[in-house]
Design an enzyme around this catalytic site. Structure first.
Site, PDB file in Angstrom:
ATOM      1  N   GLY A  39       0.818  -1.217   0.000  1.00  0.00           N
ATOM      2  CA  GLY A  39       0.000   0.000   0.000  1.00  0.00           C
ATOM      3  C   GLY A  39       0.847   1.259   0.000  1.00  0.00           C
ATOM      4  N   THR A  62      -1.729  -1.809  12.471  1.00  0.00           N
ATOM      5  CA  THR A  62      -1.475  -3.051  13.191  1.00  0.00           C
ATOM      6  C   THR A  62       0.040  -3.226  13.279  1.00  0.00           C
ATOM      7  OG1 THR A  62      -1.311  -4.419  11.221  1.00  0.00           O
ATOM      8  CG2 THR A  62      -3.541  -4.055  12.112  1.00  0.00           C
ATOM      9  N   THR A 149      -4.656 -12.338  -3.985  1.00  0.00           N
ATOM     10  CA  THR A 149      -3.394 -13.069  -4.051  1.00  0.00           C
ATOM     11  C   THR A 149      -3.526 -14.362  -4.860  1.00  0.00           C
ATOM     12  OG1 THR A 149      -1.871 -14.358  -2.669  1.00  0.00           O
ATOM     13  CG2 THR A 149      -4.057 -14.039  -1.783  1.00  0.00           C
ATOM     14  N   ASP A 150      -2.403 -14.816  -5.417  1.00  0.00           N
ATOM     15  CA  ASP A 150      -2.393 -16.097  -6.133  1.00  0.00           C
ATOM     16  C   ASP A 150      -2.692 -17.272  -5.198  1.00  0.00           C
ATOM     17  OD1 ASP A 150       0.023 -16.136  -4.704  1.00  0.00           O
ATOM     18  OD2 ASP A 150       1.298 -16.495  -6.450  1.00  0.00           O
ATOM     19  N   GLU A 151      -2.494 -17.056  -3.888  1.00  0.00           N
ATOM     20  CA  GLU A 151      -2.656 -18.172  -2.940  1.00  0.00           C
ATOM     21  C   GLU A 151      -4.092 -18.675  -2.865  1.00  0.00           C
ATOM     22  OE1 GLU A 151      -0.657 -18.021   0.755  1.00  0.00           O
ATOM     23  OE2 GLU A 151       1.083 -16.967  -0.057  1.00  0.00           O
ATOM     24  N   TYR A 176      -4.815 -17.972   6.081  1.00  0.00           N
ATOM     25  CA  TYR A 176      -4.657 -16.690   5.360  1.00  0.00           C
ATOM     26  C   TYR A 176      -5.331 -16.744   3.999  1.00  0.00           C
ATOM     27  CZ  TYR A 176      -2.484 -13.447   2.065  1.00  0.00           C
ATOM     28  OH  TYR A 176      -2.276 -12.522   1.061  1.00  0.00           O
ATOM     29  N   ALA A 178      -7.487 -18.824   2.826  1.00  0.00           N
ATOM     30  CA  ALA A 178      -8.934 -19.058   2.926  1.00  0.00           C
ATOM     31  C   ALA A 178      -9.667 -17.749   3.202  1.00  0.00           C
ATOM     32  CB  ALA A 178      -9.230 -20.085   4.019  1.00  0.00           C
ATOM     33  N   LYS A 180      -8.619 -14.764   2.385  1.00  0.00           N
ATOM     34  CA  LYS A 180      -8.557 -13.929   1.168  1.00  0.00           C
ATOM     35  C   LYS A 180      -9.573 -14.436   0.139  1.00  0.00           C
ATOM     36  CE  LYS A 180      -6.154 -10.914   0.244  1.00  0.00           C
ATOM     37  NZ  LYS A 180      -6.252  -9.443   0.474  1.00  0.00           N
TER      38      LYS A 180
END
Ligand code: NAD
Ligand code: DAU
Length: 368
Positions: A39, A62, A149-151, A176, A178, A180
């Site tokens: 960002g 955060t 993301t590609d994940e 993570y 899941a 996304k």
């Protein structure tokens, strides 16, 4: 940092109604998660390449948000920072007032942390995205660009040469990814059900300046700068497709401005490397030998290989990676960390030490 009153003053002015999508969308932009790695690179690029833009950065700060990442633009009159949570519907109503478009980066982003505790991932990535989508509808936002993301596609076989396309079924394996994938589906639903103008980007692994040293490249580089070993998971054969963060940001900008409503665009660097190959390259660049490699127990559910087919983005929007090729891109990145010891030493202090101890302190060492 601005109070709500100062912010609305700063954002006052004409709401454009012209038919130029680029001009209309980029007049007033809300970027979420702009104090993080990608960002902050995006906001800097935007202010440089789109002089007419005004941008509000909404970030909860955060553990991974860092205003130092944007110290060089903090006094730019086109930029405003608001500390806040994407789960805060009332605040979103205020900050979205007068905004034409949203670029949504804010998320919990580290796979290993999602294995330790998935709660914050569901909250920020799922509930946060839903809250933001609803607020965008109420505010009449004209375009919502969701950074994914590609994940979400899961894992490819190590020995294959296939790649994820935009129609590959979603099959996330970590908490993570899941979370996304759930956020991607909420974005899709907002388009299909409510007609919100959305675009989704899915990118491979980023590298470059201002990445928190919890991710493998800045972790290994800064450990080597400190003469410490680098913890390589498992056999080191897992493959990632590495892309320079600015190539990712240029792709997001292209999709934001010109992507077709409701569409997904894959982004990749055409730069697949095993973790062992990456580690060897870093050792070579930094003049260290193999004794710095510390093999440790594998990540549970460790995805074997990611590879992206970014053909749609290339064909439709003419995007090409410019800075992702190695070794040049990796050399430059190592040099950036070597030249900014204050930045990463501060990033590796405080909460980071507790995390590092939890993640690596008792991790089983594997034979070399
Ligand atoms: P990062 O962890 O560096 O930054 C995340 C930012 O979001 C931080 O500034 C944090 O303070 C903020 N944030 C977190 N929860 C928030 C909340 N509830 N409300 C407001 N702000 C909040 O992450 P990054 O690597 O810059 O990733 C940014 C986005 O890009 C994420 O959505 C991630 O899934 C996606 N992405 C990352 C990569 C990568 O390689 N890093 C690749 C593809 C996609
Ligand atoms: O593919 C895109 C994703 O890339 C993003 O969506 C995520 O936000 C981002 O964190 C990144 O996920 P990875 O899990 O691929 O990145 P990470 O840097 O954590 O790990 C990269 C590879 O290096 C992975 O195969 C695990 C390995 N690794 C990682 C760490 C932190 C190690 O071998 N040792 C380590 O200490």
């Amino acid at each position: 940092m601005y109070t709500r009153r100062q912010l609305s003053w700063r954002l006052q002015g004409r709401r454009l109604s012209g038919d130029s999508m680029v001009k209309r969308m980029l007049e007033r932009l809300l970027v979420t998660g702009g104090a993080g790695f990608i960002g902050s690179n995006f906001i800097r690029l935007l202010l440089r390449e789109r002089p007419g833009v005004r941008v509000v950065n909404l970030d909860a700060l955060t553990y991974s948000g860092n205003l130092e990442n944007l110290a060089d633009v903090q006094d730019d009159p086109r930029y405003a920072f608001v500390r806040g949570d994407v789960c805060d519907a009332a605040l979103l109503g205020d900050v979205l007032d007068g905004c034409d478009a949203v670029v949504h980066f804010a998320a919990e982003s580290h796979v290993d942390r999602s294995i330790i505790d998935s709660g914050p991932f569901v909250r920020s990535n799922v509930l946060g995205t839903q809250t933001l989508l609803d607020a965008c509808r109420r505010a009449g936002v004209q375009r919502f660009c969701h950074v994914s993301t590609d994940e979400v596609y899961g894992s490819l076989a190590l020995d294959g040469d296939d790649a994820f396309t935009e129609t590959t079924p979603l099959s996330p394996n970590s908490p993570y990814s899941a979370s996304k994938a759930a956020s991607d589906l909420l974005v899709r639903a907002a388009h299909e059900t409510f007609g919100l103008d959305v675009v989704i980007t899915r990118c491979s692994n980023n590298f470059g300046p201002y990445q928190l040293p919890e991710k493998v490249i800045p972790l290994f580089v800064t450990n080597l700068l400190e003469d410490k070993p680098v913890p390589l998971y498992g056999d080191g054969r897992n493959v990632r497709d590495w892309i320079h963060v600015l190539d990712h940001c240029r792709a997001v900008l292209a999709v934001l401005e010109r992507g077709r409503p409701g569409e997904v665009y894959n982004i990749g660097g055409d730069n697949e490397r095993s973790n062992l190959e990456l580690t060897q390259m870093l050792l070579d660049i930094m003049g260290k030998d193999d004794s710095f490699i510390q093999r440790v127990a594998d990540r549970p559910g460790h995805d074997l290989r990611y590879a992206m087919d970014a053909g749609k983005l290339r064909r439709e929007l003419g995007w090409r990676p410019r800075q992702s090729a190695w070794p040049a891109g990796l050399d430059e990145t190592v040099a950036w960390y070597a030249e900014h010891p204050g930045w990463w030493r501060r990033a590796k202090s405080g909460e980071y030490r507790t995390y590092y101890e939890q993640q690596y302190g008792r991790r089983e060492a594997l034979p070399a």
